[in-house]
Design a protein around this motif. Structure first.
Motif, PDB file in Angstrom:
ATOM      1  N   TRP A  80      70.423  76.475  24.894  1.00 49.28           N
ATOM      2  CA  TRP A  80      69.343  75.764  25.104  1.00 49.28           C
ATOM      3  C   TRP A  80      68.938  74.934  26.253  1.00 49.28           C
ATOM      4  O   TRP A  80      67.971  73.881  27.150  1.00 49.28           O
ATOM      5  CB  TRP A  80      67.902  74.977  24.200  1.00 49.28           C
ATOM      6  CG  TRP A  80      67.650  76.522  23.518  1.00 49.28           C
ATOM      7  CD1 TRP A  80      68.323  76.953  22.179  1.00 49.28           C
ATOM      8  CD2 TRP A  80      66.237  76.867  23.521  1.00 49.28           C
ATOM      9  NE1 TRP A  80      67.349  77.863  21.764  1.00 49.28           N
ATOM     10  CE2 TRP A  80      66.008  77.784  22.405  1.00 49.28           C
ATOM     11  CE3 TRP A  80      65.494  76.272  24.058  1.00 49.28           C
ATOM     12  CZ2 TRP A  80      64.988  78.808  22.556  1.00 49.28           C
ATOM     13  CZ3 TRP A  80      64.344  77.643  24.408  1.00 49.28           C
ATOM     14  CH2 TRP A  80      63.838  78.203  23.184  1.00 49.28           C
ATOM     15  N   CYS A  81      70.348  74.538  26.768  1.00 48.20           N
ATOM     16  CA  CYS A  81      71.025  73.043  27.388  1.00 48.20           C
ATOM     17  C   CYS A  81      69.870  72.996  29.132  1.00 48.20           C
ATOM     18  O   CYS A  81      69.162  72.052  29.584  1.00 48.20           O
ATOM     19  CB  CYS A  81      72.377  72.772  27.742  1.00 48.20           C
ATOM     20  SG  CYS A  81      72.591  70.936  28.275  1.00 48.20           S
ATOM     21  N   GLU A  82      70.430  74.260  29.261  1.00 48.63           N
ATOM     22  CA  GLU A  82      69.798  74.224  30.824  1.00 48.63           C
ATOM     23  C   GLU A  82      68.379  74.423  30.698  1.00 48.63           C
ATOM     24  O   GLU A  82      67.597  73.940  32.041  1.00 48.63           O
ATOM     25  CB  GLU A  82      70.081  75.616  31.326  1.00 48.63           C
ATOM     26  CG  GLU A  82      71.647  75.883  31.708  1.00 48.63           C
ATOM     27  CD  GLU A  82      71.579  74.773  33.572  1.00 48.63           C
ATOM     28  OE1 GLU A  82      70.832  74.271  34.306  1.00 48.63           O
ATOM     29  OE2 GLU A  82      72.795  73.553  33.304  1.00 48.63           O
ATOM     30  N   ARG A  83      67.986  74.576  29.662  1.00 51.06           N
ATOM     31  CA  ARG A  83      65.967  74.609  29.841  1.00 51.06           C
ATOM     32  C   ARG A  83      65.780  73.621  29.630  1.00 51.06           C
ATOM     33  O   ARG A  83      64.682  73.086  29.604  1.00 51.06           O
ATOM     34  CB  ARG A  83      65.907  75.767  28.667  1.00 51.06           C
ATOM     35  CG  ARG A  83      66.038  77.613  28.755  1.00 51.06           C
ATOM     36  CD  ARG A  83      64.917  78.122  27.954  1.00 51.06           C
ATOM     37  NE  ARG A  83      66.738  78.149  27.440  1.00 51.06           N
ATOM     38  CZ  ARG A  83      66.160  79.595  26.220  1.00 51.06           C
ATOM     39  NH1 ARG A  83      65.636  80.299  25.631  1.00 51.06           N
ATOM     40  NH2 ARG A  83      67.474  80.169  25.814  1.00 51.06           N
ATOM     41  N   VAL A  84      66.278  72.908  28.778  1.00 48.42           N
ATOM     42  CA  VAL A  84      65.704  71.511  28.570  1.00 48.42           C
ATOM     43  C   VAL A  84      66.250  70.628  29.560  1.00 48.42           C
ATOM     44  O   VAL A  84      65.027  69.843  30.372  1.00 48.42           O
ATOM     45  CB  VAL A  84      66.544  70.704  27.330  1.00 48.42           C
ATOM     46  CG1 VAL A  84      66.332  69.238  27.593  1.00 48.42           C
ATOM     47  CG2 VAL A  84      66.333  70.968  26.380  1.00 48.42           C
ATOM     48  N   LYS A  85      66.788  70.421  30.628  1.00 51.54           N
ATOM     49  CA  LYS A  85      67.854  69.906  31.280  1.00 51.54           C
ATOM     50  C   LYS A  85      65.846  70.687  32.955  1.00 51.54           C
ATOM     51  O   LYS A  85      66.040  69.923  33.161  1.00 51.54           O
ATOM     52  CB  LYS A  85      68.809  70.282  32.190  1.00 51.54           C
ATOM     53  CG  LYS A  85      69.887  69.817  31.933  1.00 51.54           C
ATOM     54  CD  LYS A  85      71.366  70.351  31.543  1.00 51.54           C
ATOM     55  CE  LYS A  85      71.851  71.053  33.029  1.00 51.54           C
ATOM     56  NZ  LYS A  85      73.032  70.841  33.509  1.00 51.54           N
ATOM     57  N   LYS A  86      66.074  71.931  32.591  1.00 47.24           N
ATOM     58  CA  LYS A  86      65.197  71.539  34.288  1.00 47.24           C
ATOM     59  C   LYS A  86      63.350  72.157  33.140  1.00 47.24           C
ATOM     60  O   LYS A  86      62.660  72.158  34.344  1.00 47.24           O
ATOM     61  CB  LYS A  86      65.351  73.548  34.343  1.00 47.24           C
ATOM     62  CG  LYS A  86      67.089  73.753  34.824  1.00 47.24           C
ATOM     63  CD  LYS A  86      66.782  75.118  35.173  1.00 47.24           C
ATOM     64  CE  LYS A  86      67.668  75.655  36.268  1.00 47.24           C
ATOM     65  NZ  LYS A  86      69.061  76.498  36.446  1.00 47.24           N
ATOM     66  N   GLY A  87      63.377  71.201  32.143  1.00 48.75           N
ATOM     67  CA  GLY A  87      61.769  72.104  31.664  1.00 48.75           C
ATOM     68  C   GLY A  87      61.226  70.734  32.071  1.00 48.75           C
ATOM     69  O   GLY A  87      61.291  69.767  32.128  1.00 48.75           O
ATOM     70  N   SER A  88      59.802  71.349  31.603  1.00 49.41           N
ATOM     71  CA  SER A  88      58.938  70.146  31.826  1.00 49.41           C
ATOM     72  C   SER A  88      58.073  69.356  30.149  1.00 49.41           C
ATOM     73  O   SER A  88      57.693  71.377  30.476  1.00 49.41           O
ATOM     74  CB  SER A  88      57.989  69.301  33.480  1.00 49.41           C
ATOM     75  OG  SER A  88      57.744  70.684  33.501  1.00 49.41           O
ATOM     76  N   ILE A  89      56.908  68.639  30.356  1.00 47.62           N
ATOM     77  CA  ILE A  89      56.239  69.437  29.000  1.00 47.62           C
ATOM     78  C   ILE A  89      55.031  68.410  29.552  1.00 47.62           C
ATOM     79  O   ILE A  89      55.244  67.530  30.056  1.00 47.62           O
ATOM     80  CB  ILE A  89      56.493  68.749  27.659  1.00 47.62           C
ATOM     81  CG1 ILE A  89      57.367  67.238  27.618  1.00 47.62           C
ATOM     82  CG2 ILE A  89      57.744  69.991  27.147  1.00 47.62           C
ATOM     83  CD1 ILE A  89      57.793  67.139  26.284  1.00 47.62           C
ATOM     84  N   TYR A  90      53.808  68.619  29.021  1.00 44.05           N
ATOM     85  CA  TYR A  90      52.875  67.804  28.616  1.00 44.05           C
ATOM     86  C   TYR A  90      52.787  66.776  27.734  1.00 44.05           C
ATOM     87  O   TYR A  90      52.701  67.497  26.309  1.00 44.05           O
ATOM     88  CB  TYR A  90      51.527  68.165  28.892  1.00 44.05           C
ATOM     89  CG  TYR A  90      52.277  69.149  30.784  1.00 44.05           C
ATOM     90  CD1 TYR A  90      51.355  68.327  31.821  1.00 44.05           C
ATOM     91  CD2 TYR A  90      52.102  70.208  30.980  1.00 44.05           C
ATOM     92  CE1 TYR A  90      52.168  68.582  33.426  1.00 44.05           C
ATOM     93  CE2 TYR A  90      52.680  70.890  32.114  1.00 44.05           C
ATOM     94  CZ  TYR A  90      52.174  69.752  33.243  1.00 44.05           C
ATOM     95  OH  TYR A  90      52.476  71.001  34.564  1.00 44.05           O
ATOM     96  N   ARG A  91      52.551  65.438  27.798  1.00 42.49           N
ATOM     97  CA  ARG A  91      52.116  64.979  26.759  1.00 42.49           C
ATOM     98  C   ARG A  91      50.904  64.330  26.606  1.00 42.49           C
ATOM     99  O   ARG A  91      49.888  63.859  27.546  1.00 42.49           O
ATOM    100  CB  ARG A  91      53.336  63.432  26.065  1.00 42.49           C
ATOM    101  CG  ARG A  91      52.754  62.612  25.487  1.00 42.49           C
ATOM    102  CD  ARG A  91      53.183  61.195  25.364  1.00 42.49           C
ATOM    103  NE  ARG A  91      54.291  60.501  26.547  1.00 42.49           N
ATOM    104  CZ  ARG A  91      54.724  59.909  26.633  1.00 42.49           C
ATOM    105  NH1 ARG A  91      55.800  59.562  26.046  1.00 42.49           N
ATOM    106  NH2 ARG A  91      55.049  59.569  29.089  1.00 42.49           N
ATOM    107  N   TYR A  92      49.669  64.920  25.507  1.00 43.26           N
ATOM    108  CA  TYR A  92      48.472  64.984  25.526  1.00 43.26           C
ATOM    109  C   TYR A  92      47.929  63.493  24.544  1.00 43.26           C
ATOM    110  O   TYR A  92      49.167  63.309  23.594  1.00 43.26           O
ATOM    111  CB  TYR A  92      47.852  66.122  24.708  1.00 43.26           C
ATOM    112  CG  TYR A  92      47.509  66.902  26.234  1.00 43.26           C
ATOM    113  CD1 TYR A  92      46.373  66.949  26.589  1.00 43.26           C
ATOM    114  CD2 TYR A  92      49.117  67.766  26.079  1.00 43.26           C
ATOM    115  CE1 TYR A  92      46.309  68.025  28.084  1.00 43.26           C
ATOM    116  CE2 TYR A  92      48.356  69.011  26.632  1.00 43.26           C
ATOM    117  CZ  TYR A  92      47.267  69.009  28.024  1.00 43.26           C
ATOM    118  OH  TYR A  92      47.857  69.731  28.660  1.00 43.26           O
TER     119      TYR A  92
END
Length: 168
Positions: A80-92
């Motif tokens: 999962w490391c690459e997905r975490v490094k490249k990911g983004s999320i939205y904090r509501y």
């Protein structure tokens, strides 16, 4: 106090209650500020989060936290490391007045009616966001050995999306 919901989807205007797993009543789920970094990950990412509690044994404190003296650890699998490094999320961000405490240890708050977020923030550098919270991020081939040790220990824990973890 602030409450948060994390999503990979931008622009959610209204959060509608929904059922998850085998629950019978629909809820909107949020998380408190302390536990929020446990959700700085792509939604499906399995993770084990641990932190000491008042009655955590000295042996468990040393075993889990002794090498770095951190007060919180989150472990993910190296797949999962690459997905975490490249990911983004939205904090509501939500008004806590709209929610009631569901589970104190995990920091869960719920509403049984639709709620509108007060604001939304995009988090692009998830790893830096985690590290800025003073959390040690561990990356391991499999979460299963840690899971087994944590379940036999006296530490607080949250195991999220473990159905997506490697099975040994």
């Amino acid at each position: 106090m602030k409450l948060f919901h994390f999503s990979e989807e931008p622009g959610i205007q209204v959060f509608e209650p929904r059922t998850i797993y085998d629950q019978t009543d629909a809820k909107v789920w949020t998380i408190d500020e302390y536990h929020a970094p446990h959700y700085y990950f792509p939604r499906a990412c399995p993770r084990v989060c641990i932190w000491p509690k008042d009655d955590t044994s000295n042996m468990d404190n040393e075993r889990f936290f002794g090498m770095s003296k951190t007060s919180r650890i989150i472990a993910i699998e190296n797949g999962w490391c690459e997905r975490v490094k490249k990911g983004s999320i939205y904090r509501y961000i939500f008004d806590p007045a709209d929610f009631e405490l569901e589970e104190e240890n995990a920091g869960y708050y719920v509403s049984r009616r639709p709620v509108v977020p007060m604001e939304v923030e995009r988090i692009d550098d998830l790893i830096t966001a985690i590290l800025n919270e003073g959390i040690e991020l561990r990356i391991t081939p499999s979460l299963q050995p840690l899971r087994e040790q944590v379940l036999k220990s006296t530490v607080n824990f949250s195991m999220i999306r473990m159905r997506n973890a490697r099975q040994e």
